[in-house]
Design a protein around this motif. Structure first.
Motif, PDB file in Angstrom:
ATOM      1  N   UNK A 179       5.606 -12.596 -13.945  1.00 27.25           N
ATOM      2  CA  UNK A 179       4.791 -12.443 -12.739  1.00 27.25           C
ATOM      3  C   UNK A 179       5.579 -11.643 -11.712  1.00 27.25           C
ATOM      4  N   UNK A 180       4.861 -10.821 -10.950  1.00 21.90           N
ATOM      5  CA  UNK A 180       5.496 -10.021  -9.906  1.00 21.90           C
ATOM      6  C   UNK A 180       4.510  -9.807  -8.763  1.00 21.90           C
ATOM      7  N   UNK A 181       5.054  -9.667  -7.561  1.00 20.49           N
ATOM      8  CA  UNK A 181       4.210  -9.366  -6.405  1.00 20.49           C
ATOM      9  C   UNK A 181       3.844  -7.883  -6.507  1.00 20.49           C
ATOM     10  N   UNK A 182       2.554  -7.615  -6.676  1.00 21.73           N
ATOM     11  CA  UNK A 182       2.087  -6.240  -6.862  1.00 21.73           C
ATOM     12  C   UNK A 182       1.659  -5.591  -5.555  1.00 21.73           C
ATOM     13  N   UNK A 183       1.198  -6.386  -4.597  1.00 15.35           N
ATOM     14  CA  UNK A 183       0.744  -5.834  -3.320  1.00 15.35           C
ATOM     15  C   UNK A 183       0.680  -6.954  -2.289  1.00 15.35           C
ATOM     16  N   UNK A 184       0.719  -6.552  -1.025  1.00 11.69           N
ATOM     17  CA  UNK A 184       0.481  -7.464   0.083  1.00 11.69           C
ATOM     18  C   UNK A 184      -0.429  -6.750   1.071  1.00 11.69           C
ATOM     19  N   UNK A 185      -1.168  -7.541   1.832  1.00  8.42           N
ATOM     20  CA  UNK A 185      -2.070  -6.943   2.820  1.00  8.42           C
ATOM     21  C   UNK A 185      -2.275  -7.894   3.988  1.00  8.42           C
ATOM     22  N   UNK A 186      -2.518  -7.310   5.146  1.00 12.52           N
ATOM     23  CA  UNK A 186      -2.928  -8.046   6.340  1.00 12.52           C
ATOM     24  C   UNK A 186      -4.234  -7.429   6.815  1.00 12.52           C
ATOM     25  N   UNK A 187      -5.216  -8.268   7.071  1.00 19.59           N
ATOM     26  CA  UNK A 187      -6.500  -7.834   7.600  1.00 19.59           C
ATOM     27  C   UNK A 187      -6.826  -8.692   8.815  1.00 19.59           C
ATOM     28  N   UNK A 188      -7.633  -8.151   9.707  1.00 22.28           N
ATOM     29  CA  UNK A 188      -8.077  -8.902  10.867  1.00 22.28           C
ATOM     30  C   UNK A 188      -9.591  -9.013  10.839  1.00 22.28           C
ATOM     31  N   UNK A 189     -10.070 -10.229  11.065  1.00 21.22           N
ATOM     32  CA  UNK A 189     -11.499 -10.518  11.126  1.00 21.22           C
ATOM     33  C   UNK A 189     -11.811 -11.127  12.473  1.00 21.22           C
ATOM     34  N   UNK A 190     -13.045 -10.929  12.918  1.00 17.43           N
ATOM     35  CA  UNK A 190     -13.514 -11.526  14.161  1.00 17.43           C
ATOM     36  C   UNK A 190     -14.708 -12.403  13.828  1.00 17.43           C
ATOM     37  N   UNK A 191     -14.728 -13.611  14.395  1.00 21.64           N
ATOM     38  CA  UNK A 191     -15.847 -14.536  14.214  1.00 21.64           C
ATOM     39  C   UNK A 191     -16.942 -14.180  15.206  1.00 21.64           C
ATOM     40  N   UNK A 192     -18.184 -14.155  14.724  1.00 21.08           N
ATOM     41  CA  UNK A 192     -19.331 -13.839  15.585  1.00 21.08           C
ATOM     42  C   UNK A 192     -20.425 -14.884  15.401  1.00 21.08           C
ATOM     43  N   UNK A 193     -21.165 -15.143  16.481  1.00 22.96           N
ATOM     44  CA  UNK A 193     -22.277 -16.083  16.400  1.00 22.96           C
ATOM     45  C   UNK A 193     -23.527 -15.359  15.899  1.00 22.96           C
ATOM     46  N   UNK A 194     -24.640 -16.065  15.843  1.00 24.57           N
ATOM     47  CA  UNK A 194     -25.874 -15.480  15.319  1.00 24.57           C
ATOM     48  C   UNK A 194     -26.383 -14.312  16.154  1.00 24.57           C
TER      49      UNK A 194
END
Length: 169
Positions: free
Chosen positions: A103-118
């Protein structure tokens, strides 16, 4: 608002690499992996906020090792840091040679999400509660990454003022 442990937003997805998933180098196509990263991360953000989420940014994707057709690919994601309505999600991609078990670490990522109401308005999200050493390390460096995101967004907005929307043809 009560903090939620990272484990409550953890998502694990494992799949095989098939011939239609590879590029000319016979390794996993980066765009396919990026799509899977976004999908997995969005589930983590939704689990944490228990609300609709939108991808605000893909902050970084680091391709560290090639993923081959003889590998399985495992994506593990969880919320590492939160602002008022934003959530940083870390995705760790592990490749496993199915014959040898290596096993090996093939990739890493950081993403940002925003929570929204209806109504599409941003909404507050709970803080995150890191428990493991890995979670604590990622959480402790979250403020620095958030500041970098703010600076990058401001630079992108400034650059957009000079871009044209006229048709190139």
């Amino acid at each position: 608002m009560q903090a939620k442990p990272c484990r409550e937003s953890r998502v694990v997805k494992t799949s095989r690499v098939f011939p239609n998933d590879v590029n000319d180098h016979n390794t996993l196509f980066g765009g396919k992996l990026m799509s899977d990263i976004d999908m997995t991360a969005s589930i983590s953000a939704t689990r944490h906020s228990r609300a609709s989420v939108v991808t605000a940014s893909t902050d970084s994707v680091a391709f560290l090792e090639p993923v081959r057709p003889s590998d399985s690919v495992c994506l593990e994601s969880f919320v590492t840091w939160t602002g008022r309505s934003s959530m940083e999600v870390f995705v760790k991609v592990t490749a496993e040679d199915l014959r040898s078990g290596e096993r090996r670490i093939a990739a890493t990522a950081f993403l940002t999400f925003v929570a929204v109401d209806d109504g599409g308005r941003t909404m507050q999200v709970p803080p995150v509660l890191p428990e493991s050493d890995e979670e604590r390390k990622l959480n402790e460096s979250g403020d620095e990454r958030a500041e970098h995101r703010r600076m990058h967004r401001a630079q992108s907005q400034e650059m957009a003022k000079y871009l044209t929307t006229s048709r190139p043809w």
